[in-house]
Design an enzyme around this catalytic site. Sequence first.
Site, PDB file in Angstrom:
ATOM      1  N   GLY A  40      14.524  -8.292  -4.941  1.00  0.00           N
ATOM      2  CA  GLY A  40      13.628  -8.423  -3.744  1.00  0.00           C
ATOM      3  C   GLY A  40      13.779  -7.606  -2.552  1.00  0.00           C
ATOM      4  O   GLY A  40      13.343  -7.892  -1.612  1.00  0.00           O
TER       5      GLY A  40
ATOM      6  N   LYS B  40       9.152   3.292  10.052  1.00  0.00           N
ATOM      7  CA  LYS B  40      10.170   2.712  10.583  1.00  0.00           C
ATOM      8  C   LYS B  40      10.556   3.646  11.829  1.00  0.00           C
ATOM      9  O   LYS B  40      10.867   3.632  12.598  1.00  0.00           O
ATOM     10  CB  LYS B  40      11.213   2.397   9.978  1.00  0.00           C
TER      11      LYS B  40
END
Length: 430
Positions: free
Chosen positions: A187, A205
């Site tokens: 995940g 980012k």
Amino acid sequence: MTKINIGLIGYGTVGSGVVKFLSNRKSFIKNKFNTEFTIRTLCDLKLPKKNTRGLGRTRLTKKVQDVLDDPKIDIVIELIGGLHPAKEIVVKALNQGKHVITANKALIANSGKELFRMAKKQNCHLYFESSVGAGTPIIKTITEGIVGNKFNSIYGIINGTCNFILSEMTQRNYSVAQALTEAQKKGFAESNPTLDINGMDSVHKLAILVYLTFGKFIDVNDIYREGITHISHDDIEHATSLGLSIKLLAIAKKEDKNIEVRVHPTLISKNHPLASINSIYNAVYMNTDPLGSVLLSGEGAGQMAAASGVISDLINFASRGNNSALPCNRYSEASGLKIKKIDQIKTKFYIRFMVTDKPGILSVITGILGKHGIGINSVTQKAHNPTSTVPVIMLTDYTSEKMLRLALNKIHKLPVVKSKPVAIRMEKLW
Ligand code: HSE
């Protein structure tokens, strides 16, 4: 007791992590912060069939308007990811005077300027800790802890999936595909993992970090990007034997009015602290003035890591009250900063040539490099086999990208060079 009603939009990996976190820590939060958070409404296109643990009396809906139009909802948590329709939802929430928490890096990287302005105008909070480094408090460290420092450079490992893949390739001999499957199972990876491995997630980012540190919103398309799909076991092995470690680094440097911004696989000394950041750990290593070097590291991907950042935003919101939005939502933008083109940037390179094992070949290659002004710091031939090709590894001195590309094109055309030369940038970090 402060009571805060939440409208949660998005019940995927992170959204369900936030529900779990709030439910597991309900009494801890109540006792420690004298605050009670209630998820009043949960909106998702795929709703759980019945209210699961942590969603006891929460209203479930597929209509975002049920969250945005509800005057009892104090704060909207947007966790659907991607630019659209997340942007429209956040804009509407701010326009309705609602505070917002998001973990959406694409949203802040592409539309942060507009959203921060809107938040300021509406006197609303806009929090985004989990957009970089998940729960590792990179944003709060930069915008609060060391906010008065000048930032000279940032080197970030800010994609957990890529760091996990490169670590597994180095430590377990996994291929990119094998390691990516593992990351997806756990995940960490995005629903579209292409954005992780092609470096785009790190670009988003980095754009956020550049705004927070250098004070300028830059177009994500101006950030040079290379992903990790072309990295081979052979190069990892050769680099390791030369005392180097490979990382997907997001790099930003500022000198006067010029900034360098780039994301690419980078070789660094295995003795540098960033070389020991493995698996899904993220890290940022920043050179600041007057504090000096700062290294911050922690889990940068995964359900509970991301939920942790969202919860810290929630608690910060509750303790700040309505009147003092995050300082970074109110920065004045720096002017006159120029982004250097990748062609103008000088770095050292690791180069691997696959060549016929015959006398005189190295002198032809070094001759071409020399004609392009490229100095060689070391040469290693990794095998001897006159009947097949062998890898030759060269570490160059500082050279411009432009000259390197011209030289490698010429060398590639030599009949004795059997495949496209591989070039990986090296970085000395300070
Ligand atoms: N997919 C991201 C990563 C996590 O691998 O780092 C969320 O930003």
